[in-house]
Write an enzyme that holds these catalytic residues in place. Structure first.
Site, PDB file in Angstrom:
ATOM      1  CG  MET A   1      47.204 -70.389 -24.589  1.00 52.69           C
ATOM      2  SD  MET A   1      48.009 -69.644 -23.152  1.00 52.69           S
ATOM      3  CE  MET A   1      48.950 -68.345 -23.907  1.00 52.69           C
TER       4      MET A   1
ATOM      5  N   GLY B   1      47.346 -61.757 -21.122  1.00 58.39           N
ATOM      6  CA  GLY B   1      46.560 -61.531 -19.898  1.00 58.39           C
ATOM      7  C   GLY B   1      46.349 -60.046 -19.750  1.00 58.39           C
TER       8      GLY B   1
ATOM      9  CG  PHE C   1      42.311 -62.342 -30.715  1.00 56.81           C
ATOM     10  CD1 PHE C   1      41.770 -61.693 -31.806  1.00 56.81           C
ATOM     11  CD2 PHE C   1      41.583 -62.302 -29.520  1.00 56.81           C
ATOM     12  CE1 PHE C   1      40.556 -61.037 -31.727  1.00 56.81           C
ATOM     13  CE2 PHE C   1      40.373 -61.656 -29.424  1.00 56.81           C
ATOM     14  CZ  PHE C   1      39.850 -61.023 -30.527  1.00 56.81           C
ATOM     15  CB  ILE C   2      46.817 -67.526 -33.082  1.00 63.60           C
ATOM     16  CG1 ILE C   2      45.629 -68.168 -32.343  1.00 63.60           C
ATOM     17  CG2 ILE C   2      48.114 -68.302 -32.828  1.00 63.60           C
ATOM     18  CD1 ILE C   2      45.661 -68.046 -30.821  1.00 63.60           C
TER      19      ILE C   2
ATOM     20  CD  GLU D   1      52.361 -65.052 -23.354  1.00 64.47           C
ATOM     21  OE1 GLU D   1      52.137 -66.211 -22.912  1.00 64.47           O
ATOM     22  OE2 GLU D   1      51.655 -64.499 -24.210  1.00 64.47           O
TER      23      GLU D   1
HETATM   24  C1  LIG Z   1      47.215 -58.619 -31.226  1.00 58.60           C
HETATM   25  C2  LIG Z   1      46.850 -59.746 -30.316  1.00 58.60           C
HETATM   26  C3  LIG Z   1      47.683 -60.859 -30.254  1.00 58.60           C
HETATM   27  C4  LIG Z   1      47.340 -61.948 -29.456  1.00 58.60           C
HETATM   28  N1  LIG Z   1      48.125 -63.080 -29.451  1.00 58.60           N
HETATM   29  C5  LIG Z   1      47.680 -64.208 -28.834  1.00 58.60           C
HETATM   30  C6  LIG Z   1      48.373 -65.449 -28.991  1.00 58.60           C
HETATM   31  O1  LIG Z   1      49.410 -65.536 -29.666  1.00 58.60           O
HETATM   32  N2  LIG Z   1      47.850 -66.556 -28.400  1.00 58.60           N
HETATM   33  C7  LIG Z   1      46.706 -66.507 -27.656  1.00 58.60           C
HETATM   34  O2  LIG Z   1      46.299 -67.542 -27.150  1.00 58.60           O
HETATM   35  N3  LIG Z   1      46.043 -65.336 -27.465  1.00 58.60           N
HETATM   36  C8  LIG Z   1      46.491 -64.194 -28.046  1.00 58.60           C
HETATM   37  N4  LIG Z   1      45.806 -63.015 -27.896  1.00 58.60           N
HETATM   38  C9  LIG Z   1      44.603 -62.995 -27.086  1.00 58.60           C
HETATM   39  C10 LIG Z   1      44.750 -62.220 -25.785  1.00 58.60           C
HETATM   40  O3  LIG Z   1      45.602 -62.886 -24.891  1.00 58.60           O
HETATM   41  C11 LIG Z   1      43.335 -62.014 -25.229  1.00 58.60           C
HETATM   42  O4  LIG Z   1      42.694 -61.080 -26.096  1.00 58.60           O
HETATM   43  C12 LIG Z   1      43.331 -61.521 -23.804  1.00 58.60           C
HETATM   44  O5  LIG Z   1      43.778 -62.527 -22.925  1.00 58.60           O
HETATM   45  C13 LIG Z   1      41.934 -61.068 -23.356  1.00 58.60           C
HETATM   46  O6  LIG Z   1      40.966 -62.025 -23.653  1.00 58.60           O
HETATM   47  P1  LIG Z   1      39.617 -61.571 -24.416  1.00 58.60           P
HETATM   48  O7  LIG Z   1      40.018 -60.829 -25.623  1.00 58.60           O
HETATM   49  O8  LIG Z   1      38.776 -62.787 -24.592  1.00 58.60           O
HETATM   50  O9  LIG Z   1      38.919 -60.566 -23.430  1.00 58.60           O
HETATM   51  P2  LIG Z   1      37.893 -60.929 -22.258  1.00 58.60           P
HETATM   52  O10 LIG Z   1      38.437 -62.042 -21.454  1.00 58.60           O
HETATM   53  O11 LIG Z   1      36.545 -61.093 -22.859  1.00 58.60           O
HETATM   54  O12 LIG Z   1      37.926 -59.604 -21.407  1.00 58.60           O
HETATM   55  C14 LIG Z   1      37.175 -58.423 -21.723  1.00 58.60           C
HETATM   56  C15 LIG Z   1      37.372 -57.407 -20.599  1.00 58.60           C
HETATM   57  O13 LIG Z   1      36.916 -57.964 -19.353  1.00 58.60           O
HETATM   58  C16 LIG Z   1      37.932 -57.872 -18.382  1.00 58.60           C
HETATM   59  N5  LIG Z   1      37.897 -59.007 -17.464  1.00 58.60           N
HETATM   60  C17 LIG Z   1      37.788 -60.331 -17.770  1.00 58.60           C
HETATM   61  N6  LIG Z   1      37.847 -61.082 -16.662  1.00 58.60           N
HETATM   62  C18 LIG Z   1      37.996 -60.224 -15.620  1.00 58.60           C
HETATM   63  C19 LIG Z   1      38.123 -60.381 -14.198  1.00 58.60           C
HETATM   64  N7  LIG Z   1      38.141 -61.583 -13.621  1.00 58.60           N
HETATM   65  N8  LIG Z   1      38.238 -59.272 -13.439  1.00 58.60           N
HETATM   66  C20 LIG Z   1      38.250 -58.033 -13.997  1.00 58.60           C
HETATM   67  N9  LIG Z   1      38.144 -57.825 -15.323  1.00 58.60           N
HETATM   68  C21 LIG Z   1      38.014 -58.899 -16.135  1.00 58.60           C
HETATM   69  C22 LIG Z   1      39.232 -57.878 -19.173  1.00 58.60           C
HETATM   70  O14 LIG Z   1      40.301 -57.340 -18.422  1.00 58.60           O
HETATM   71  C23 LIG Z   1      38.848 -57.032 -20.381  1.00 58.60           C
HETATM   72  O15 LIG Z   1      38.963 -55.675 -20.053  1.00 58.60           O
HETATM   73  C24 LIG Z   1      46.164 -61.891 -28.647  1.00 58.60           C
HETATM   74  C25 LIG Z   1      45.347 -60.760 -28.697  1.00 58.60           C
HETATM   75  C26 LIG Z   1      45.666 -59.704 -29.521  1.00 58.60           C
HETATM   76  C27 LIG Z   1      44.742 -58.513 -29.582  1.00 58.60           C
END
Ligand SMILES: Cc1cc2nc3c(=O)[nH]c(=O)nc-3n(C[C@H](O)[C@H](O)[C@H](O)COP(=O)(O)OP(=O)(O)OC[C@H]3O[C@@H](n4cnc5c(N)ncnc54)[C@H](O)[C@@H]3O)c2cc1C
Length: 398
Positions: A132, A371, A163-164, A249
């Site tokens: 995603m 999330g 980050f998959i 999830e």
């Molecule tokens: C080890 C690991 C495994 C993962 N596995 C998967 C996977 O298998 N598949 C997949 O699709 N993804 C995966 N992810 C991704 C993960 O789901 C995302 O990193 C996560 O959803 C946050 O997205 P971002 O990193 O883009 O942060 P951002 O969306 O850029 O967020 C940065 C900061 O801003 C804050 N923020 C953003 N929007 C808001 C809001 N509306 N209100 C308040 N605060 C906000 C966030 O809470 C965070 O603190 C993984 C990540 C890691 C580190």
């Protein structure tokens, strides 16, 4: 002993659960604990451990038997997640494969998709992931850019995911893509993309501060031809599917947190009972006793809430708000518990050879993935102010 103070858990009380628990503990001891260092070095686990889990019936536990699953209810899957995390065995991404990818297929897949993928997944011969997140969007999933262009009997996919989990080892990924871009039908759709497809490339596993044995990488799509029969569900309903399925999830992440907290407390009780200072066990200090009493209380509260959530999964009644509360609160609790526990190990707690150090590092991401916990609060608040938000949207449309 921690068990002396915790309530007996009705959801795990049956003979079947007890047998399953013993089998899981044996599997961890015999097939995983000794491999941890090697897996951490490599940044991924072995294919053999997936096949061993499959042979033991521990993959796709609650998938129907006709698709190779064990045909049990979700409480058995929950038990597996908790036990793995209780021992700090976080390398294999079993839960993502069995508790996230498999239910997507079961619920939204065509009969031929289910027959093609689920038995292989249950055997551990096929490893799966879900893509995603993209480099420029994680929380804001509607902003994804990976694009699937309709070419009649197939799509051509271009884009990138990051980050998959299970990304490097995966044989198949459910990938969120944009379809019908620039038309009134523009929306998010889900495609079943096999890693053998031409133009599907994987990055090398990321070096992370925790979950070092779990492979996490980027996926790249360069003009990948994906047959139309690999569309999961209908075109344009991918976002709705993801929002529905994310509840399960998030519960899985919360279950990992309570399993991890239990393991951390158990290991700390054992350590502080034998380690001495000032001619007495560390456990003899009131500070140690109070800290662990607080941790045990927090664990108990979360176990009770999560047992309720686990029971609701079977009847499809777990709401997005409850799952968000479970994920946010249990992972925060786990973070605090493991930090307090590490403190009680003194300098040894900072050494990688001690499982508490690994538990501390592994836990941190749980507040971020599936999330972020901030997004969990956004979702809970949406429920609290539902009528107000609906009114505001209606006024915007006027
Ligand atoms: C080890 C690991 C495994 C993962 N596995 C998967 C996977 O298998 N598949 C997949 O699709 N993804 C995966 N992810 C991704 C993960 O789901 C995302 O990193 C996560 O959803 C946050 O997205 P971002 O990193 O883009 O942060 P951002 O969306 O850029 O967020 C940065 C900061 O801003 C804050 N923020 C953003 N929007 C808001 C809001 N509306 N209100 C308040 N605060 C906000 C966030 O809470 C965070 O603190 C993984 C990540 C890691 C580190």
């Amino acid at each position: 002993m921690l068990q002396n103070v915790l309530l007996k858990r009705a959801i795990y009380a049956s003979e079947e659960h007890k047998m399953m628990q013993q089998m899981i503990q044996d599997f961890i001891k015999n097939d995983m604990l000794e491999q941890m260092d090697e897996w951490e070095e490599k940044g991924m686990v072995s294919r053999e451990v997936w096949e061993r889990a499959g042979a033991l019936g521990l993959l796709c536990i609650d998938m129907p038997e006709k698709y190779g699953g064990s045909g049990l209810d979700f409480s058995f899957s929950a038990l597996f997640v908790e036990e793995l995390n209780r021992e700090g065995v976080t390398g294999p991404g079993f839960s993502l494969h069995s508790d996230i990818v498999a239910p997507y297929l079961l619920k939204y897949g065509t009969e031929s998709q289910k027959q093609k993928y689920l038995p292989l997944m249950a055997s551990g011969k096929m490893i799966t992931s879900i893509g995603m997140t993209e480099p420029n969007c994680g929380s804001d999933l509607k902003a994804i850019k990976t694009n699937a262009v309709d070419k009649g009997d197939h799509y051509v996919v271009n884009g990138q995911k990051t980050f998959i989990t299970n990304g490097y080892m995966c044989d198949m990924a459910i990938v969120a893509v944009k379809t019908n871009v620039g038309t009134p039908k523009e929306g998010v759709s889900l495609l079943l993309m096999e890693s053998e497809m031409e133009g599907f490339e994987k990055g090398i596993p990321f070096k992370k501060i925790g979950l070092k044995a779990q492979d996490t990488c980027e996926l790249f799509f360069d003009n990948v031809k994906v047959p139309k029969e690999n569309l999961l569900g209908e075109e344009g309903i991918g976002f709705k599917i993801m929002m529905t399925e994310l509840a399960r999830e998030r519960l899985a992440v919360a279950l990992a947190a309570i399993g991890g907290a239990q393991g951390a407390i158990e290991k700390t009780i054992a350590y502080t009972t034998t380690r001495t200072a000032f001619n007495q066990p560390i456990a003899g200090f009131q500070n140690t006793q109070f800290k662990l009493a607080e941790c045990a209380t927090q664990l108990q509260l979360h176990q009770s809430f999560l047992d309720g959530c686990t029971a609701l999964v079977a009847t499809h009644q777990l709401t997005a708000e409850s799952a968000s509360m479970a994920k946010y609160s249990a992972t925060e609790m786990h973070g605090k518990v493991v930090d307090e526990c590490l403190q009680l190990f003194g300098g040894y707690g900072y050494m990688w050879d001690y499982p508490i150090a690994r538990m501390y590092a592994d836990n941190r991401v749980a507040r971020i993935y599936a999330g972020t916990n901030e997004i969990m609060k956004v979702l809970i608040a949406r429920g609290l102010f539902k009528e107000l938000f609906e009114q505001m949207r209606a006024e915007e449309k006027k």
